[in-house]
Design a protein around this motif. Structure first.
Motif, PDB file in Angstrom:
ATOM      1  N   ILE A  18     -13.526  -6.821  -7.135  1.00 13.74           N
ATOM      2  CA  ILE A  18     -13.311  -7.857  -8.164  1.00 13.74           C
ATOM      3  C   ILE A  18     -14.524  -8.793  -8.294  1.00 13.74           C
ATOM      4  O   ILE A  18     -14.786  -9.328  -9.358  1.00 13.74           O
ATOM      5  CB  ILE A  18     -11.977  -8.638  -8.017  1.00 13.74           C
ATOM      6  CG1 ILE A  18     -11.984  -9.575  -6.847  1.00 13.74           C
ATOM      7  CG2 ILE A  18     -10.769  -7.758  -8.004  1.00 13.74           C
ATOM      8  CD1 ILE A  18     -10.891 -10.636  -7.045  1.00 13.74           C
ATOM      9  N   LEU A  19     -15.284  -8.922  -7.218  1.00 13.08           N
ATOM     10  CA  LEU A  19     -16.509  -9.738  -7.328  1.00 13.08           C
ATOM     11  C   LEU A  19     -17.521  -9.034  -8.241  1.00 13.08           C
ATOM     12  O   LEU A  19     -18.167  -9.659  -9.081  1.00 13.08           O
ATOM     13  CB  LEU A  19     -17.123  -9.972  -5.938  1.00 13.08           C
ATOM     14  CG  LEU A  19     -16.392 -11.001  -5.068  1.00 13.08           C
ATOM     15  CD1 LEU A  19     -16.798 -10.865  -3.602  1.00 13.08           C
ATOM     16  CD2 LEU A  19     -16.659 -12.430  -5.544  1.00 13.08           C
ATOM     17  N   GLU A  21     -16.848  -6.863 -10.601  1.00 13.79           N
ATOM     18  CA  GLU A  21     -16.342  -6.951 -11.976  1.00 13.79           C
ATOM     19  C   GLU A  21     -16.692  -8.298 -12.616  1.00 13.79           C
ATOM     20  O   GLU A  21     -16.952  -8.386 -13.809  1.00 13.79           O
ATOM     21  CB  GLU A  21     -14.816  -6.868 -11.947  1.00 13.79           C
ATOM     22  CG  GLU A  21     -14.215  -5.686 -12.680  1.00 13.79           C
ATOM     23  CD  GLU A  21     -12.734  -5.625 -12.360  1.00 13.79           C
ATOM     24  OE1 GLU A  21     -12.008  -6.541 -12.784  1.00 13.79           O
ATOM     25  OE2 GLU A  21     -12.330  -4.681 -11.650  1.00 13.79           O
ATOM     26  N   ALA A  22     -16.685  -9.347 -11.778  1.00 18.50           N
ATOM     27  CA  ALA A  22     -16.945 -10.702 -12.295  1.00 18.50           C
ATOM     28  C   ALA A  22     -18.441 -11.041 -12.257  1.00 18.50           C
ATOM     29  O   ALA A  22     -18.823 -12.199 -12.447  1.00 18.50           O
ATOM     30  CB  ALA A  22     -16.160 -11.719 -11.470  1.00 18.50           C
ATOM     31  N   ASN A  23     -19.285 -10.043 -11.955  1.00 13.31           N
ATOM     32  CA  ASN A  23     -20.738 -10.249 -11.861  1.00 13.31           C
ATOM     33  C   ASN A  23     -21.133 -11.241 -10.781  1.00 13.31           C
ATOM     34  O   ASN A  23     -22.086 -12.006 -10.945  1.00 13.31           O
ATOM     35  CB  ASN A  23     -21.323 -10.730 -13.198  1.00 13.31           C
ATOM     36  CG  ASN A  23     -21.418  -9.608 -14.176  1.00 13.31           C
ATOM     37  OD1 ASN A  23     -21.699  -8.462 -13.780  1.00 13.31           O
ATOM     38  ND2 ASN A  23     -21.142  -9.895 -15.437  1.00 13.31           N
ATOM     39  N   CYS A  24     -20.360 -11.262  -9.683  1.00  9.86           N
ATOM     40  CA  CYS A  24     -20.711 -12.124  -8.548  1.00  9.86           C
ATOM     41  C   CYS A  24     -21.319 -11.238  -7.462  1.00  9.86           C
ATOM     42  O   CYS A  24     -21.056 -10.041  -7.422  1.00  9.86           O
ATOM     43  CB  CYS A  24     -19.484 -12.814  -7.971  1.00  9.86           C
ATOM     44  SG  CYS A  24     -18.686 -13.948  -9.101  1.00  9.86           S
ATOM     45  N   HIS A  65     -10.991 -15.831  -5.413  1.00  8.31           N
ATOM     46  CA  HIS A  65     -10.724 -16.249  -6.797  1.00  8.31           C
ATOM     47  C   HIS A  65     -11.396 -17.587  -7.108  1.00  8.31           C
ATOM     48  O   HIS A  65     -11.908 -17.787  -8.213  1.00  8.31           O
ATOM     49  CB  HIS A  65      -9.217 -16.324  -7.052  1.00  8.31           C
ATOM     50  CG  HIS A  65      -8.590 -14.964  -7.188  1.00  8.31           C
ATOM     51  ND1 HIS A  65      -8.886 -14.110  -8.225  1.00  8.31           N
ATOM     52  CD2 HIS A  65      -7.721 -14.287  -6.391  1.00  8.31           C
ATOM     53  CE1 HIS A  65      -8.224 -12.973  -8.076  1.00  8.31           C
ATOM     54  NE2 HIS A  65      -7.502 -13.052  -6.967  1.00  8.31           N
ATOM     55  N   ILE A  68     -14.953 -16.826  -7.814  1.00  5.87           N
ATOM     56  CA  ILE A  68     -15.097 -16.187  -9.134  1.00  5.87           C
ATOM     57  C   ILE A  68     -14.938 -17.250 -10.237  1.00  5.87           C
ATOM     58  O   ILE A  68     -15.595 -17.191 -11.274  1.00  5.87           O
ATOM     59  CB  ILE A  68     -14.079 -15.036  -9.295  1.00  5.87           C
ATOM     60  CG1 ILE A  68     -14.532 -13.859  -8.422  1.00  5.87           C
ATOM     61  CG2 ILE A  68     -13.940 -14.600 -10.756  1.00  5.87           C
ATOM     62  CD1 ILE A  68     -13.551 -12.715  -8.336  1.00  5.87           C
ATOM     63  N   GLY A  69     -14.130 -18.259  -9.962  1.00  8.59           N
ATOM     64  CA  GLY A  69     -13.955 -19.359 -10.926  1.00  8.59           C
ATOM     65  C   GLY A  69     -15.168 -20.274 -11.016  1.00  8.59           C
ATOM     66  O   GLY A  69     -15.176 -21.205 -11.814  1.00  8.59           O
TER      67      GLY A  69
END
Ligand SMILES: C[S@@+](CC[C@H](N)C(=O)[O-])C[C@H]1O[C@@H](n2cnc3c(N)ncnc32)[C@H](O)[C@@H]1O
Length: 287
Positions: A18-19, A21-24, A65, A68-69
């Motif tokens: 998920i990181l 996916e979020a470009n982190c 999360h 990611i925020g």
């Protein structure tokens, strides 16, 4: 939120995906897991097959999360490395940057050459987490180090770090040179706020949302505090003396100009960082 039980490596795999996916940065997952489990990297590797306790898993997933925020990882883990030491950080202080380690490195080098001994008075103006002041003191135990900040909340963080790292430092609250005007100094260092308000549009969102604005922005195109330092410091300096400031990469000429204009008998030099960009100005007072 995912409530299934997971082994450490499974939780890390979930975080990586998920990181990404979020470009982190995916490595953040590992840092957050170390934080949640309170282990170093070696112990994390040894724990890969262990099941993560439910409360830890929830804390880990929330932390991922939160990052990611937009929350910088250092404000979640309350930790940043600076000059080989671990500093506590929270949203009251700037996260110390690697460029500032270079200010410490070159200041130590120049100070040793100029004075030849460590029994000298050093001030760090706008100390934030205490990164510069504490690193100087830890590298040279004999220095007499004073650290100031206009923010009481930042000073509380710096004091906490000084205590944890056993660095004997005097802390003073106040605006720029006001708290250090009662005596003379051999070395004054500062990484003041130097970003112009006009740069907000091109800045990273997470910096603007989470790092303290008193640590980031300054008037007069980001230059006001350098101008004031150049005007006020000469009367407070011993000779020989050394002033060293971190600057924005486009500010070299302007900041060097302030020191050339206001400091008599001084050698002023703009110094580049490891990326080849102007990053520091040193002013050696010679007479
Ligand atoms: C860019 S941060 C640097 C923090 C730390 N020295 C570092 O290098 O990581 C600037 C610091 O200067 C402080 N500051 C801002 N304006 C100030 C002023 N007029 N007088 C003293 N400190 C000030 C802020 O509160 C902040 O902690």
């Amino acid at each position: 939120m995912n409530n299934d039980s997971k082994r450490v490596f499974e939780a890390l795999d979930w975080a990586s995906s998920i990181l990404e996916e979020a470009n982190c940065e995916t490595r953040v997952g590992q840092l957050l897991m170390q934080y949640v489990l309170d282990v170093d990297y070696t112990h994390l590797v040894m724990a890969m097959q262990d099941e993560v306790a439910a409360a830890d898993l929830q804390k880990f997933e929330e932390a991922v999360h939160t990052h990611i925020g937009g929350m910088p990882v250092q404000y979640i883990t309350h930790h940043e490395e600076f000059y080989g030491r671990s500093f506590y950080v929270d949203e009251n202080v700037l996260i110390p940057r690697p460029e500032t380690e270079e200010l410490v490195h070159y200041s130590l080098q120049r100070m040793r050459k100029l004075f030849g001994h460590d029994d000298i008075q050093v001030a760090d103006i706008g100390t934030g987490s205490g990164a510069i002041a504490i690193s100087m003191k830890k590298e040279c135990a004999k220095l007499h180090v004073t650290a100031t900040d206009i923010s009481a909340a930042a000073l509380a963080v710096a004091k906490r770090n000084a205590e944890a790292l056993e660095a004997d430092i005097q802390f003073l609250e106040g605006d720029l040179t006001a708290p250090i005007a009662h005596q003379k100094w051999d070395v004054v260092l500062s990484n003041p706020p130097y970003i112009a308000q006009s740069e907000v549009a091109v800045m990273d969102d997470s910096v603007i949302k989470h790092e303290p604005h008193t640590a980031l922005f300054a008037e007069e195109d980001g230059l006001i505090l350098y101008r004031k330092l150049a005007e006020n410091l000469p009367a407070l300096m011993n000779r020989p003396g050394l002033i060293g400031v971190e600057i924005g990469y486009l500010q070299g000429n302007a900041v060097a100009g302030f020191f050339r204009q206001h400091v008599e008998h001084a050698k002023v030099e703009v110094v580049k960082d490891m990326f080849g960009q102007d990053r520091m100005v040193f002013c050696e007072l010679t007479k």
